[in-house]
Write an enzyme that holds these catalytic residues in place. Structure first.
Site, PDB file in Angstrom:
ATOM      1  N   ASP A 479       0.838  -1.164   0.109  1.00 45.27           N
ATOM      2  CA  ASP A 479       0.165  -0.184  -0.048  1.00 45.27           C
ATOM      3  C   ASP A 479       0.737   1.243  -0.002  1.00 45.27           C
ATOM      4  O   ASP A 479       2.076   1.070   0.262  1.00 45.27           O
ATOM      5  CB  ASP A 479      -0.862  -0.209   1.081  1.00 45.27           C
ATOM      6  CG  ASP A 479      -2.204   0.884   1.072  1.00 45.27           C
ATOM      7  OD1 ASP A 479      -2.173   1.706   0.189  1.00 45.27           O
ATOM      8  OD2 ASP A 479      -3.000   0.608   1.988  1.00 45.27           O
ATOM      9  N   ASP A 549     -10.470   2.085  -3.554  1.00 47.16           N
ATOM     10  CA  ASP A 549     -11.185   1.926  -2.268  1.00 47.16           C
ATOM     11  C   ASP A 549     -12.598   1.667  -2.368  1.00 47.16           C
ATOM     12  O   ASP A 549     -13.097   1.379  -1.497  1.00 47.16           O
ATOM     13  CB  ASP A 549     -10.705   3.067  -1.439  1.00 47.16           C
ATOM     14  CG  ASP A 549      -9.283   2.381  -0.607  1.00 47.16           C
ATOM     15  OD1 ASP A 549      -8.888   1.296  -0.732  1.00 47.16           O
ATOM     16  OD2 ASP A 549      -8.831   3.336  -0.004  1.00 47.16           O
TER      17      ASP A 549
HETATM   18  C1  DGJ Z   1      -5.752   2.015   1.689  1.00 47.34           C
HETATM   19  C2  DGJ Z   1      -6.005   0.779   1.111  1.00 47.34           C
HETATM   20  O1  DGJ Z   1      -6.698   1.128  -0.505  1.00 47.34           O
HETATM   21  C3  DGJ Z   1      -7.199  -0.053   1.827  1.00 47.34           C
HETATM   22  O2  DGJ Z   1      -7.560  -1.067   0.870  1.00 47.34           O
HETATM   23  C4  DGJ Z   1      -6.650  -0.346   2.881  1.00 47.34           C
HETATM   24  O3  DGJ Z   1      -5.686  -1.348   3.027  1.00 47.34           O
HETATM   25  C5  DGJ Z   1      -6.199   0.660   3.852  1.00 47.34           C
HETATM   26  N1  DGJ Z   1      -5.352   1.673   3.092  1.00 47.34           N
HETATM   27  C6  DGJ Z   1      -5.219   0.372   5.035  1.00 47.34           C
HETATM   28  O4  DGJ Z   1      -4.894   1.370   5.785  1.00 47.34           O
END
Ligand code: DGJ
Length: 738
Positions: A479, A549
């Site tokens: 990430d 997301d």
């Molecule tokens: C952002 C990501 O896109 C999410 O899927 C998740 O992993 C969060 N960060 C966790 O902090």
């Protein structure tokens, strides 16, 4: 396939039967562009295409020749200020303050295959016969700088990969402030520019505008390719659709600040430029040093945007993505993020995994919150050791418990970031990007580690390697959750601060390279707050990417549709999440969430224990369906049928390579009262084969493609007995079998 050079006319012709790319050495020795498009027959001379007419107000290269001005030539890698006034591909600042350069043709080589680019992502050939590479060497004799322009033509695709390398062979320090990967001059401006723009949770929405005189561009200045714009643009002739018309796609294999620009001059010629964003870029090129630009790929199609996309998909799926996972159907996963956020224990995680396993899920992914002092998003980043309160047996024991369920185990990292509240930051406060004497702005309470420094990358590599070698980890989600500010490296001298952002990305690639080499069995999925770094650079290391997301079944239609213009379904991470949806609070049917997520690398982002027995039964069916068809979905040919950017309905389909199996995803946003009869015309089928639709009615491929598939209230066939009649957010996947 051939790369031809006509000595007498100094003309290059790159052609593979699908496309032709013509260049010529111009009277001043620079390299000119003559034609790019559908393949044409070769001839000794295309000199007539070099139209030279005297024009008022033009500055001319040679005294006494009013016809030759670079302003009126199509060029390959232009400089500014030697009679051309458009934006250049390269700019070098010299000790005397001059920015003027002039590159003259010296020689060229043609080699089979395609060499790699050290430290950078690049497409490749597995066998020499798949492609051929032309390297043209030009030189500025005054600066003693060589410019090596590289062109790889792929045998079976209407695609050309380009990059440039500059070598300082002189004795003085130079500063490279522009070094683009691709510059292409086109003889007219009769195009629409299409780009894919948005923001967090609404990535890659398709934007269309007519090219006009002046500059139109998209870019990133955020340190990552970003949610705002994607390093991919198209130029299409008006009227071009999915199946017909002329279109070019320009894609940059880079994950940092980029610029994609179309400049239309007063004579309606168009210059397309793609590369590292010159904004803020300043690379010191000391004597003996060289600079390699990232690679850019351009695809041309005369058969519409669908054909162009399939060429990109094929190239990126098979000759950009690498490793053991490249050609393998991707595991169906469950990720705990939206199920628990930071609120979990080892037992809670195992309970989520167990339910998922019962329903057929293959991989459990532990997301954020397992390490250091990470109980919220304000602490712990940088400390990649398991949190003993949450995971008393460490990651190792949790992984063993997951494996004992018969599943694989995956783990989340955010390697590039640090919280002030972390041991790493306390030990190395200067390891972050920050400008001396100024505030370091926070994003999600975190700072950005200075990945331009090898010792920082080394430290994170050691920490990650330790976990990945101790515990049985089969998957990593990488990430990256903030953009860069106050960019400055404590380790670089003042005259190299303009290099930090690019060096940072090289550091990210270096870490990816080391980890993927050391742990070749691990499937990497990239992520940046969803799709903030969905680019070909990442795909070289991580064959799939968390697309957004936003996992709402309606929002995702636009996001995945937009993403599909350049990126293959095997790269599009797509999950079923809970309702009300956590991003838009919308209630969509479970079937629709799954029917959208099915067109990607499939998974769940919820706690299946919270579903009703009926819903669990549906989930089991969805998983069984995906196991049966994921090979076709992830490795078949993809066709867009109805655009979510144009109406209430979306449709797309995949067809197996042998054209005997096809899946059509059909989606409705709002229900209609007494609506029109609807058909959707399919694509890519074999006209002469007879297909069953959902195991029932039979139709020849030509009927389905020319007349269409009836979709009026088509969700009816799928409805459960206790479900309401046709409703908002309905959808259906039609299964066609020959
Ligand atoms: C952002 C990501 O896109 C999410 O899927 C998740 O992993 C969060 N960060 C966790 O902090």
């Amino acid at each position: 396939m051939s790369i031809l050079f006509h000595e007498n006319t100094q003309t290059f012709h790159l052609t593979n039967g699908q496309i032709s790319y013509l260049m010529k050495v111009l009277p001043d020795g620079s390299l000119g562009q003559l034609y790019f498009g559908r393949a044409i027959r070769d001839r000794e001379s295309f000199d007539h295409l070099l139209e030279m007419h005297p024009r008022p107000m033009s500055a001319c290269v040679f005294e006494g020749d009013k016809r030759f001005s670079l302003e009126h030539c199509l060029q390959e890698y232009p400089v500014y200020g030697t009679t051309d006034f458009r934006r250049p591909a390269v700019e070098l600042v010299q000790p005397n303050g001059s920015r003027i350069a002039s590159f003259v043709y010296q020689s060229h080589t043609v080699t089979p295959g395609k060499p790699g680019l050290a430290g950078l992502p690049a497409t490749y050939c597995e066998e020499a016969g798949e492609g051929e590479t032309l390297t043209v060497c030009l030189r500025d004799p005054l600066l003693k700088v060589s410019l090596l322009l590289s062109y790889t033509l792929f045998r079976d695709l209407p695609a050309l990969a380009r990059s440039a390398r500059l070598v300082n062979e002189g004795g003085q320090d130079l500063h490279l402030t522009t070094a683009m990967s691709l510059s292409l001059d086109l003889p007219d401006s009769g195009y629409e520019l299409i780009h894919f723009s948005g923001a967090w949770s609404r990535e890659r929405h398709m934007k269309v505008r007519r090219l006009e005189q002046g500059i139109q561009s998209v870019e990133s200045t955020r340190g990552h390719s970003s949610h705002s714009h994607n390093p991919f643009i198209m130029l299409r002739r008006p009227g071009t659709g999915e199946d017909s018309g002329e279109v070019m796609g320009f894609s940059l294999l880079y994950s940092g600040n980029f610029l994609a620009r179309a400049e239309v001059d007063p004579w309606d010629t168009t210059r397309v430029t793609l590369g590292i964003n010159p904004f803020g870029f300043d690379w010191k090129l000391a004597p003996g040093e060289s600079f390699q630009t990232p690679e850019a790929v351009v695809v041309w199609s005369g058969q519409g945007m669908g054909d162009m996309s399939r060429a990109f998909h094929r190239l990126y799926r098979t000759r950009l993505a690498r490793g053991q996972w490249r050609d393998r159907p991707r595991p169906i996963l469950i990720n705990n993020w939206e199920a628990t956020y930071f609120d979990f224990t080892e037992d809670k995680l195992v309970a989520i995994a167990r339910a998922a396993r019962e329903d057929g899920v293959e991989l459990f992914v532990l997301d954020d919150g397992w390490f250091g002092a990470r109980c919220s998003d304000s602490a712990g980043l940088g400390d990649w050791t398991p949190n003993p309160d949450r995971l008393p047996g460490g990651v190792t024991r949790l992984a063993e418990r997951i494996e004992a369920l018969g599943m694989q185990f995956g783990l989340w990292f955010e390697p590039e970031m640090v919280n002030r509240d972390s041991q790493l930051f306390r030990a190395h406060p200067d390891w972050v990007l920050q400008t001396p004497g100024r505030r370091a702005s926070l994003g999600r309470n975190q700072l950005v580690l200075d990945f331009s420094r090898t010792e920082v990358v080394d430290n994170i590599y050691e920490q990650m390697s330790k976990i990945l070698s101790q515990a049985k980890v089969s998957y990593v989600k990488w990430d990256m959750n903030r953009s860069m500010t106050e960019v400055y490296s404590a380790a670089l001298p003042p005259d190299r601060q303009g290099e930090v952002m690019h060096r940072y990305i090289l550091g990210v690639y270096d870490l990816y390279d080391r980890l993927t080499r050391r742990f070749p069995h691990i499937l990497f999925e990239s992520c940046a707050s969803g799709g903030g770094r969905f680019d070909p650079g990442m795909l070289y290391y991580a064959p799939q990417c968390w697309t957004s997301d936003d996992s709402d079944g309606v929002e995702r239609q636009k996001i995945q549709y937009g993403t599909s213009f350049c990126y293959p379904l095997s790269s599009i991470g797509a999950h079923v999440s809970a309702v009300p949806n956590h991003q838009v609070n919308r209630l969509t049917p479970l079937s629709t969430r799954a029917n959208v997520a099915a067109f990607g690398t499939f998974g769940y982002e919820l706690d299946l224990n919270r579903l009703t027995p009926e819903e669990r039964a549906q989930v089991r069916e969805q998983i069984a369906f995906m196991k049966e068809y994921r090979q076709v979905i992830q490795f078949g040919d993809f066709y867009r049928l109805l655009s979510p950017f144009e109406g209430n309905f979306t449709a797309w389909m995949v067809v197996s390579p042998d054209r005997r199996t096809a899946l059509v995803g059909w989606y409705k946003v709002l229900n209609e009262v007494n609506g029109p009869y609807r058909r959707v015309r399919l694509r890519g089928l074999d006209p002469s084969l007879r297909y069953t639709v959902d195991g029932g009615s039979e139709h020849f491929g030509d009927e389905l493609m020319e007349v269409g598939l009836l979709t009026t209230d088509s969700a009816a066939g799928e409805r459960q007995p206790d479900e309401p009649p046709a409703r908002d957010f309905d959808s259906h996947i039609f299964v066609l079998k020959a």
